[in-house]
Design an enzyme around this catalytic site. Structure first.
Site, PDB file in Angstrom:
ATOM      1  N   ASN A   9       0.930  -1.176  -0.213  1.00 40.25           N
ATOM      2  CA  ASN A   9       0.089  -0.054   0.129  1.00 40.25           C
ATOM      3  C   ASN A   9       0.865   1.321  -0.005  1.00 40.25           C
ATOM      4  OD1 ASN A   9      -1.686   1.724   0.463  1.00 40.25           O
ATOM      5  ND2 ASN A   9      -2.705   1.268   2.352  1.00 40.25           N
ATOM      6  N   ARG A  83      -2.479  -2.239  -3.225  1.00 43.63           N
ATOM      7  CA  ARG A  83      -3.816  -1.515  -2.872  1.00 43.63           C
ATOM      8  C   ARG A  83      -3.660  -0.379  -4.005  1.00 43.63           C
ATOM      9  NH1 ARG A  83      -5.085   2.968   0.999  1.00 43.63           N
ATOM     10  NH2 ARG A  83      -7.238   3.258   0.423  1.00 43.63           N
ATOM     11  N   HIS A 171     -13.001   2.898  -0.029  1.00 44.37           N
ATOM     12  CA  HIS A 171     -13.041   1.473   0.899  1.00 44.37           C
ATOM     13  C   HIS A 171     -13.587   0.466   0.441  1.00 44.37           C
ATOM     14  CE1 HIS A 171     -12.979   5.158   4.193  1.00 44.37           C
ATOM     15  NE2 HIS A 171     -11.827   4.579   4.180  1.00 44.37           N
ATOM     16  N   ARG A 231     -11.420  15.414   7.356  1.00 42.39           N
ATOM     17  CA  ARG A 231     -12.254  15.905   6.227  1.00 42.39           C
ATOM     18  C   ARG A 231     -13.611  16.116   6.396  1.00 42.39           C
ATOM     19  NH1 ARG A 231     -11.186  10.337   2.921  1.00 42.39           N
ATOM     20  NH2 ARG A 231      -9.445   9.751   4.256  1.00 42.39           N
ATOM     21  N   GLU A 375      -8.632  -5.827   5.292  1.00 38.74           N
ATOM     22  CA  GLU A 375      -8.275  -5.219   3.793  1.00 38.74           C
ATOM     23  C   GLU A 375      -7.202  -6.108   3.347  1.00 38.74           C
ATOM     24  OE1 GLU A 375      -8.883  -1.146   5.264  1.00 38.74           O
ATOM     25  OE2 GLU A 375      -9.462  -0.794   3.316  1.00 38.74           O
TER      26      GLU A 375
END
Ligand code: AMP
Length: 403
Positions: A9, A83, A171, A231, A375
Site C-alpha cells: 500500500n 492496493r 473503501h 475531512r 483489507e
C-alpha cells in the site's frame, strides 16, 4: 496458487507492506515512512515478534522495499497485490500489465495524491521481483455495481460522458470483506440487504444487496459523505464561492481546508482522533462533545438515506477503528435511528472485546454486528484469485498447443 502474497500500500512518502502466508494465520507487517527525506525509516517489521526501527536516510520506495523485505528471511512472496485507490471504471482486481498501468495513470486526475504513488510502488516491485505476478486491487471496484441513479451527479451530462465526473466510492475492499463476512456470520452469505459503516480516520457507509454495492457515501473523491478525522464530508457546494467572495480564498486553500483541517479536527479545534475527543468530552470539553454528536448524527443520516437503495434492511455492520472499538459511538448513532427498529443490546455492545466480531442487537429488528475489517486479507484473496485464473488460462493454452 501462491503460498504467500506480499501486499503493498504505497503512499507518496510511505509504504505499508505485509506478507501473508497461505493459511493467513501468519503475517509480517512493515511501514516505511518519510521516504525521500533524511528521516526515512522502516518501523514495525516483526519477524519472530521483534520490533524493528531502521534508519534509511533519503531512501526511495525501491530502497525501502529492499531493506524491508530483506527482513523477511526465508519468507519470499509468490505474488504481489497492490492496493490502488482509484481504478476509474475497472470492476475487479486485475493482473498488472502495461494496459492496466495506463488505466491507473488515466485515473490520476481523480486521485492525484494516491495513484502516482501507487505507480511508483508498482515500478519498484517490478524491478525487485521481475518474475512475480503483480495484481492491482482497486478501492473503487466494489462500487462499480452501483446503478446510474446512485452514481450520477445532477450536473450537465457532458461532465460525465467527456470527463468521467460521477460518484465512484472508496473503501471497497473493506465494505466487500465486511459484508461478505458479516452476512456469513448472520447465516445468509451474500444474501439480503445490509448497511456497512466503515468508521476510521476516513469513514464511509455502503448499502449492499445480495453481496453487491448499490450505493455508498463517498463520491468522485473520498471527501464526499460522512464527517471524518480531518475531512468535512458533505458541505453546500456554494461554500467555495462564499469563501472566495468573503475571505478571498483560492480553490487550493479551500480544498486543503476541507480535506485536512475540517471534520472532527475542525469542529473540535482539538484533534482528529476519536479517542482523544471522547476523553475530552468526558472532561467537559463542549467542542469535543459537539464534534462527536455531529459525527454520529451525520452517520445516522447517511445510513438512513442509503437504505433507499435496499429493498429491505436485514442489518448493519460496524467496522474500522471507531466502528470496531467504540461502543459509545455505536450506541449514540443508533439512538438517531429508532424508526428503523434497531434494538441494540447495551450489554452485548459494551461487552464486545476489541478486535472481535460479534452480534450486538437484542434479537428483534434488523441485526447489528461488529465485524473487524481485513483489507489485507481481502487483497491477498483477490490476488490469489487473479493468479489462479492466470495459471488456468496458461494451462488451457498449453493443452491446446499439445492437442
Ligand atoms: P482507523 O483509521 O481505522 O485506524 O481508525 C482510527 C480511528 O479509530 C481514530 O479516530 C481512533 O481514535 C479511533 N479509535 C480507535 N480505538 C478507539 C476506541 N477505543 N474508542 C474510540 N475511538 C477509537
Amino acid at each position: 496458487m501462491p503460498n504467500s502474497v506480499l501486499i503493498i500500500n504505497c503512499g507518496s512518502s510511505s509504504i505499508k507492506f505485509a506478507l501473508l502466508l497461505k493459511d493467513q494465520n501468519f503475517r509480517i507487517h512493515g511501514l516505511a515512512e518519510n521516504l525521500g527525506t533524511p528521516e526515512a525509516r522502516i518501523k514495525g517489521v516483526t519477524l519472530g515478534n521483534e520490533p524493528v526501527d531502521i534508519k534509511i536516510p533519503n531512501a526511495d520506495h525501491k530502497e525501502a522495499l529492499e531493506v524491508g523485505l530483506s527482513r523477511l528471511a526465508n519468507h519470499k512472496p509468490d505474488a504481489i497485490g497492490h492496493r490502488i485507490v482509484h481504478g476509474g471504471t475497472l470492476t475487479q482486481a486485475e493482473l498488472i500489465t502495461d494496459d492496466i498501468i495506463d488505466k491507473i495513470r488515466q485515473a490520476t486526475p481523480l486521485a492525484p495524491l494516491h495513484n502516482p504513488a501507487h505507480l511508483v510502488g508498482i515500478e519498484a516491485t517490478k524491478r525487485l521481483f521481475p518474475d512475480l505476478p503483480q495484481v492491482a486491487v482497486f478501492d473503487t471496484a466494489f462500487h462499480q455495481t452501483m446503478p446510474a441513479h446512485a452514481y450520477r451527479y445532477a450536473v450537465p451530462k457532458f461532465l460525465y460522458t467527456e470527463h468521467n465526473v460521477r460518484r465512484y466510492g472508496f473503501h471497497g475492499t473493506s465494505h466487500a470483506y465486511v459484508s461478505d463476512r458479516g452476512s456469513e456470520l448472520a447465516g445468509s452469505f451474500k444474501q439480503g440487504g445490509w448497511l456497512t459503516a466503515h468508521l476510521g480516520n476516513g469513514s464511509s457507509t455502503c448499502a449492499i444487496w445480495n453481496g453487491q454495492s448499490v450505493d455508498t457515501s463517498m463520491g468522485l473523491t473520498p471527501l464526499e459523505g460522512l464527517v471524518m478525522g480531518t475531512r468535512s464530508g458533505d458541505v453546500d457546494p456554494s461554500l467555495h464561492r462564499f469563501l472566495e467572495a468573503n475571505l478571498g480564498w483560492d480553490i487550493y486553500k479551500i480544498d486543503k481546508m476541507l480535506n485536512s483541517q475540517s471534520g472532527l479536527l475542525g469542529l473540535s479545534n482539538l484533534s482528529n482522533d476519536m479517542r482523544t475527543l471522547i476523553e475530552a468530552s468526558e472532561q467537559g470539553n463542549e467542542d469535543a462533545t459537539l464534534a462527536i454528536e455531529v459525527f454520529c448524527y451525520r452517520l445516522a443520516k447517511s445510513l438512513a438515506s442509503l437504505s433507499c437503495g435496499l429493498p429491505r434492511v436485514d442489518g448493519l455492520f460496524f467496522t474500522g477503528g471507531i466502528g470496531e472499538n467504540s461502543a459509545y459511538i455505536r450506541e449514540k448513532t443508533l439512538g438517531y435511528l429508532p424508526h428503523f427498529g434497531f434494538n441494540l443490546s447495551v450489554e452485548a455492545n459494551n461487552n464486545l472485546k476489541r478486535g472481535t466480531e460479534g452480534r450486538i442487537d437484542a434479537g428483534t429488528g434488523p441485526q447489528i454486528w461488529v465485524v473487524p475489517t481485513d483489507e489485507e486479507g481481502r487483497i491477498a484473496k483477490e490476488t490469489e484469485h487473479v493468479v489462479a485464473e492466470l495459471t488456468t488460462t496458461k494451462k488451457t493454452e498449453q493443452d491446446a498447443v499439445v492437442a
